[in-house]
Design a protein around this motif. Structure first.
Motif, PDB file in Angstrom:
ATOM      1  N   GLY A 189      45.376  47.005  45.704  1.00 45.37           N
ATOM      2  CA  GLY A 189      45.312  47.710  43.935  1.00 45.37           C
ATOM      3  C   GLY A 189      45.129  46.654  42.880  1.00 45.37           C
ATOM      4  O   GLY A 189      44.994  46.973  41.819  1.00 45.37           O
ATOM      5  N   PHE A 190      45.313  45.424  43.115  1.00 46.59           N
ATOM      6  CA  PHE A 190      45.259  44.432  42.245  1.00 46.59           C
ATOM      7  C   PHE A 190      43.872  43.774  42.019  1.00 46.59           C
ATOM      8  O   PHE A 190      43.106  43.457  43.124  1.00 46.59           O
ATOM      9  CB  PHE A 190      46.127  43.400  42.287  1.00 46.59           C
ATOM     10  CG  PHE A 190      46.023  42.103  41.417  1.00 46.59           C
ATOM     11  CD1 PHE A 190      46.540  42.273  40.182  1.00 46.59           C
ATOM     12  CD2 PHE A 190      45.705  40.935  41.517  1.00 46.59           C
ATOM     13  CE1 PHE A 190      46.290  41.379  39.064  1.00 46.59           C
ATOM     14  CE2 PHE A 190      45.299  39.725  40.574  1.00 46.59           C
ATOM     15  CZ  PHE A 190      45.964  40.142  39.312  1.00 46.59           C
ATOM     16  N   SER A 191      43.473  43.950  40.797  1.00 45.13           N
ATOM     17  CA  SER A 191      41.891  43.179  40.783  1.00 45.13           C
ATOM     18  C   SER A 191      41.939  42.531  39.207  1.00 45.13           C
ATOM     19  O   SER A 191      42.761  43.053  38.390  1.00 45.13           O
ATOM     20  CB  SER A 191      40.835  43.916  40.570  1.00 45.13           C
ATOM     21  OG  SER A 191      40.621  45.147  39.695  1.00 45.13           O
ATOM     22  N   ILE A 192      41.224  41.433  38.945  1.00 41.83           N
ATOM     23  CA  ILE A 192      41.354  40.711  37.856  1.00 41.83           C
ATOM     24  C   ILE A 192      39.963  40.216  37.534  1.00 41.83           C
ATOM     25  O   ILE A 192      39.141  39.657  38.301  1.00 41.83           O
ATOM     26  CB  ILE A 192      42.388  39.708  37.883  1.00 41.83           C
ATOM     27  CG1 ILE A 192      42.579  39.017  36.376  1.00 41.83           C
ATOM     28  CG2 ILE A 192      41.909  38.774  38.971  1.00 41.83           C
ATOM     29  CD1 ILE A 192      43.927  38.063  36.352  1.00 41.83           C
ATOM     30  N   ASP A 193      39.597  40.428  36.146  1.00 48.43           N
ATOM     31  CA  ASP A 193      38.439  39.824  35.434  1.00 48.43           C
ATOM     32  C   ASP A 193      38.807  38.543  34.781  1.00 48.43           C
ATOM     33  O   ASP A 193      39.138  38.761  33.464  1.00 48.43           O
ATOM     34  CB  ASP A 193      37.703  41.025  34.793  1.00 48.43           C
ATOM     35  CG  ASP A 193      36.261  40.318  34.193  1.00 48.43           C
ATOM     36  OD1 ASP A 193      36.122  39.331  34.323  1.00 48.43           O
ATOM     37  OD2 ASP A 193      35.738  41.373  33.355  1.00 48.43           O
ATOM     38  N   LEU A 242      38.072  39.226  40.908  1.00 51.53           N
ATOM     39  CA  LEU A 242      38.912  38.839  42.029  1.00 51.53           C
ATOM     40  C   LEU A 242      39.747  40.143  42.544  1.00 51.53           C
ATOM     41  O   LEU A 242      40.447  40.626  41.906  1.00 51.53           O
ATOM     42  CB  LEU A 242      39.592  37.559  41.639  1.00 51.53           C
ATOM     43  CG  LEU A 242      38.858  36.716  41.271  1.00 51.53           C
ATOM     44  CD1 LEU A 242      39.674  35.405  40.800  1.00 51.53           C
ATOM     45  CD2 LEU A 242      38.042  35.956  42.235  1.00 51.53           C
ATOM     46  N   SER A 243      39.976  40.254  43.886  1.00 52.73           N
ATOM     47  CA  SER A 243      40.878  41.047  44.464  1.00 52.73           C
ATOM     48  C   SER A 243      41.131  40.790  45.895  1.00 52.73           C
ATOM     49  O   SER A 243      40.206  40.053  46.622  1.00 52.73           O
ATOM     50  CB  SER A 243      40.365  42.687  44.270  1.00 52.73           C
ATOM     51  OG  SER A 243      39.064  42.768  45.207  1.00 52.73           O
ATOM     52  N   ASP A 244      42.172  41.186  46.426  1.00 49.74           N
ATOM     53  CA  ASP A 244      42.240  41.351  47.741  1.00 49.74           C
ATOM     54  C   ASP A 244      42.993  42.408  48.241  1.00 49.74           C
ATOM     55  O   ASP A 244      44.247  42.740  48.061  1.00 49.74           O
ATOM     56  CB  ASP A 244      43.028  40.133  48.241  1.00 49.74           C
ATOM     57  CG  ASP A 244      43.069  39.838  49.735  1.00 49.74           C
ATOM     58  OD1 ASP A 244      43.835  40.630  50.477  1.00 49.74           O
ATOM     59  OD2 ASP A 244      42.342  38.948  50.210  1.00 49.74           O
ATOM     60  N   GLU A 294      36.261  30.599  50.236  1.00 50.58           N
ATOM     61  CA  GLU A 294      35.147  31.410  49.787  1.00 50.58           C
ATOM     62  C   GLU A 294      34.841  30.777  48.402  1.00 50.58           C
ATOM     63  O   GLU A 294      36.009  30.686  47.597  1.00 50.58           O
ATOM     64  CB  GLU A 294      35.270  32.743  49.809  1.00 50.58           C
ATOM     65  CG  GLU A 294      34.008  33.407  49.349  1.00 50.58           C
ATOM     66  CD  GLU A 294      34.427  35.248  49.453  1.00 50.58           C
ATOM     67  OE1 GLU A 294      33.369  35.625  48.980  1.00 50.58           O
ATOM     68  OE2 GLU A 294      35.226  35.252  49.653  1.00 50.58           O
ATOM     69  N   VAL A 295      33.792  30.380  47.885  1.00 51.03           N
ATOM     70  CA  VAL A 295      33.752  30.005  46.437  1.00 51.03           C
ATOM     71  C   VAL A 295      33.050  31.221  45.880  1.00 51.03           C
ATOM     72  O   VAL A 295      31.823  31.696  46.198  1.00 51.03           O
ATOM     73  CB  VAL A 295      32.897  28.636  46.319  1.00 51.03           C
ATOM     74  CG1 VAL A 295      32.669  28.167  44.611  1.00 51.03           C
ATOM     75  CG2 VAL A 295      33.380  27.538  47.430  1.00 51.03           C
ATOM     76  N   LYS A 296      33.613  31.644  44.519  1.00 50.36           N
ATOM     77  CA  LYS A 296      32.842  32.591  43.907  1.00 50.36           C
ATOM     78  C   LYS A 296      32.840  32.173  42.463  1.00 50.36           C
ATOM     79  O   LYS A 296      33.757  31.224  41.942  1.00 50.36           O
ATOM     80  CB  LYS A 296      33.971  33.887  43.856  1.00 50.36           C
ATOM     81  CG  LYS A 296      34.264  34.486  45.218  1.00 50.36           C
ATOM     82  CD  LYS A 296      35.375  35.710  44.981  1.00 50.36           C
ATOM     83  CE  LYS A 296      35.387  36.356  46.260  1.00 50.36           C
ATOM     84  NZ  LYS A 296      35.051  37.864  46.103  1.00 50.36           N
TER      85      LYS A 296
END
Length: 193
Positions: free
Chosen positions: A183-187, A175-177, A167-169
């Motif tokens: 519980g992890f996400s990043i900007d 971003l998270s999974d 998947e291209v974002k």
């Protein structure tokens, strides 16, 4: 920009795991990877902006990991022997704690014979996009559950999953999974210059 500046050495015969580890230790001012055919690839240093970006990403992952206690985070000079025989050093990687703890102390001291569960490669000045895409496919084929190829030039993130989907974002998407990194996400825009 998609330059092909890789330096690859072919050997008369592939080095054994111990020989390759010793070769890397003797030449410790350089960084190397080994592909599944035994070819040795010289890994170029990251530029200053790239190094800072990499440090920010790894710091965010490490803060989450310390709180979650789910695994172990590794930086870009950590080598892993993948099941196909290659030795790779992702820019950032993470291994679930139970998988890491299943390795012996001796295995952990050299290039651990394990494919990280999560890998990040970051594309900067000297990196070929096609080479990094192939490298990400290699991680997935060797057991990585999730991979993020962060392309700072095109401001996109290619998300590779164990089921073979990509998947291209846009780089400005969070971003998270939830499955692999609960519980992890990043900007990433916080770290771009």
């Amino acid at each position: 920009m998609d330059t092909e500046m890789l330096v690859t050495f072919r050997t008369v015969r592939p080095m054994s795991d111990d020989e390759f580890f010793e070769f890397c230790q003797i030449n410790d001012t350089l960084e190397f990877e080994r592909d599944s055919h035994g070819n040795i690839i010289v890994v170029s240093p990251t530029g200053s902006i790239g190094g800072g970006f990499n440090a920010d990403v790894i710091t965010a992952l490490n803060v989450w990991n310390k709180q979650a206690g789910l695994g172990k985070v590794f930086e870009s000079s950590s080598g892993f022997k993948l099941p196909d025989g290659s030795v790779r050093s992702p820019d950032v990687s993470w291994i679930r704690r139970e998988r890491w703890n299943a390795l012996s102390k001796e295995e952990k001291q050299k290039f651990a014979p394990i494919c990280p569960d999560f890998v990040i490669e970051i594309r900067f000045v000297s990196d070929s996009l096609q080479y990094l895409v192939e490298k990400m496919k290699e991680y997935i084929a060797n057991g990585a559950q999730l991979g993020w190829l962060i392309d700072s030039f095109d401001e996109k993130v290619h998300v590779f999953r164990i089921d073979g989907t990509v998947e291209v974002k846009q780089i400005n998407e969070i971003l998270s999974d939830k499955e692999i990194l609960p519980g992890f996400s990043i900007d990433l825009t916080e770290f771009l210059e």
